[in-house]
Design a protein around this motif. Structure first.
Motif, PDB file in Angstrom:
ATOM      1  N   GLY A 113       0.791  -1.223   0.000  1.00 19.10           N
ATOM      2  CA  GLY A 113       0.000   0.000   0.000  1.00 19.10           C
ATOM      3  C   GLY A 113       0.823   1.271   0.000  1.00 19.10           C
ATOM      4  N   GLN A 114       2.108   1.155   0.266  1.00 15.98           N
ATOM      5  CA  GLN A 114       2.962   2.336   0.338  1.00 15.98           C
ATOM      6  C   GLN A 114       3.407   2.806  -1.043  1.00 15.98           C
ATOM      7  OE1 GLN A 114       3.757   4.062   3.303  1.00 15.98           O
ATOM      8  NE2 GLN A 114       2.038   2.744   3.896  1.00 15.98           N
ATOM      9  N   ARG A 115       4.087   3.942  -1.039  1.00 15.17           N
ATOM     10  CA  ARG A 115       4.602   4.551  -2.265  1.00 15.17           C
ATOM     11  C   ARG A 115       6.098   4.794  -2.089  1.00 15.17           C
ATOM     12  NH1 ARG A 115       5.539   9.673  -4.580  1.00 15.17           N
ATOM     13  NH2 ARG A 115       4.726   9.898  -6.692  1.00 15.17           N
ATOM     14  N   VAL A 116       6.868   4.479  -3.133  1.00 16.24           N
ATOM     15  CA  VAL A 116       8.310   4.700  -3.069  1.00 16.24           C
ATOM     16  C   VAL A 116       8.792   5.386  -4.337  1.00 16.24           C
ATOM     17  CG1 VAL A 116       8.730   2.722  -1.543  1.00 16.24           C
ATOM     18  CG2 VAL A 116       8.859   2.425  -4.037  1.00 16.24           C
ATOM     19  N   SER A 128       0.845   2.293  -4.280  1.00 16.29           N
ATOM     20  CA  SER A 128      -0.074   1.202  -3.906  1.00 16.29           C
ATOM     21  C   SER A 128       0.619  -0.141  -4.039  1.00 16.29           C
ATOM     22  CB  SER A 128      -1.333   1.240  -4.782  1.00 16.29           C
ATOM     23  OG  SER A 128      -1.984   2.482  -4.672  1.00 16.29           O
ATOM     24  N   LEU A 129       1.778  -0.219  -3.423  1.00 21.51           N
ATOM     25  CA  LEU A 129       2.647  -1.378  -3.624  1.00 21.51           C
ATOM     26  C   LEU A 129       1.991  -2.684  -3.188  1.00 21.51           C
ATOM     27  CD1 LEU A 129       6.039   0.196  -2.618  1.00 21.51           C
ATOM     28  CD2 LEU A 129       5.448  -0.762  -4.851  1.00 21.51           C
ATOM     29  N   GLU A 130       2.273  -3.719  -3.962  1.00 14.00           N
ATOM     30  CA  GLU A 130       1.786  -5.052  -3.671  1.00 14.00           C
ATOM     31  C   GLU A 130       2.979  -5.971  -3.485  1.00 14.00           C
ATOM     32  OE1 GLU A 130      -0.632  -6.052  -7.032  1.00 14.00           O
ATOM     33  OE2 GLU A 130      -2.064  -4.416  -6.680  1.00 14.00           O
ATOM     34  N   LEU A 131       2.719  -7.131  -2.884  1.00 13.39           N
ATOM     35  CA  LEU A 131       3.808  -8.082  -2.652  1.00 13.39           C
ATOM     36  C   LEU A 131       4.531  -8.420  -3.952  1.00 13.39           C
ATOM     37  CD1 LEU A 131       2.083 -10.554  -0.149  1.00 13.39           C
ATOM     38  CD2 LEU A 131       3.694  -8.712   0.373  1.00 13.39           C
ATOM     39  N   GLY A 132       3.770  -8.535  -5.025  1.00 11.04           N
ATOM     40  CA  GLY A 132       4.325  -8.911  -6.315  1.00 11.04           C
ATOM     41  C   GLY A 132       5.213  -7.861  -6.948  1.00 11.04           C
TER      42      GLY A 132
END
Lengths: 111, 115
Positions: free
Chosen positions: B16-19, B80-84
């Motif tokens: 969920g984070q943004r980088v 909206s980071l996901e594990l993948g």
């Protein structure tokens, strides 16, 4: 999607032997490039061969390109333990400049 | 050393984070390329910028965006980071990136881990 397919997927040889890796691709290309990647690290450019070239040499590396068969080979002569790495072929073609990589050949050179 | 620098080297974050990943091309190179390397997908081209303008797009998700600044450095934003999305992200640069593709020089990569 992968354009190039390297063969074999893995290769294990003794120091001093030659290593040959092959790459096949599907569409027409402007050039084909070979890269080396040590485990988890950046890619190092080895050699670029243009579509109108058939063979190219760089030190212990020899690359051939057969556009009629859509294939290329990378030969590393007199291999060393330090050559242990994954080797990728990458093709560039058409009007865009992205590289399309194969899945790579993992070369292990045993001392 | 290819002359291409990437920061950070490692990034660990949560879903969920943004980088933001940063890339500085080799001196004089006008084109910057972003690639993603994962175990299942291999090396995939994401996007190319040439002299500040988007030139080509590959398998880049809508959650990802990039830009190239006037000083030619580039940033890749992943949201909206996901594990993948866990992967190695490489930046490459080349002198031109127009006409016939020329040699691309790769940076050391940013290893992104999404927990």
């Amino acid at each position: 999607s992968q354009q190039g397919e390297e063969d074999p997927q893995a290769l294990s040889i003794q120091e001093g032997e030659n290593a040959t890796m092959n790459c096949s691709y599907k569409t027409s290309i402007n050039n084909l490039q070979w890269y080396r990647q040590n485990s988890g690290r950046g890619l190092v450019h080895l050699i670029l061969i243009r579509s109108n070239e058939r063979e190219k040499h760089s030190g212990r590396l020899r690359v051939t390109l057969d556009t009629s068969k859509k294939s290329s080979s990378l030969l590393i002569t007199a291999s060393r333990a330090a050559d242990t790495a994954s080797y990728f072929c990458a093709t560039a073609g058409g009007s865009n400049y992205k590289l399309t990589f194969g899945k790579g050949t993992l070369l292990t050179v045993n001392p | 050393d290819s002359g291409v620098t990437q920061t950070p080297k490692h990034l660990i974050t949560a879903t969920g984070q943004r980088v933001t990943l940063r890339c500085s091309p080799r001196s004089g190179d006008l084109s910057v390329y972003w690639y993603q390397q994962s175990l299942d997908q291999g090396l995939q081209f994401l996007i190319q910028y040439y002299n500040g303008e988007e030139r080509a797009k590959g398998n880049i998700l809508e959650r990802f965006s990039a830009q190239q600044f006037p000083d030619l450095h580039s940033e890749l934003n992943l949201s909206s980071l996901e594990l993948g999305d866990s992967a190695l992200y490489f930046c490459a640069s080349s002198v031109v990136g127009t006409g016939i593709a020329d040699t691309q020089y790769f940076g050391p990569g940013t290893r992104l881990t999404v927990l």
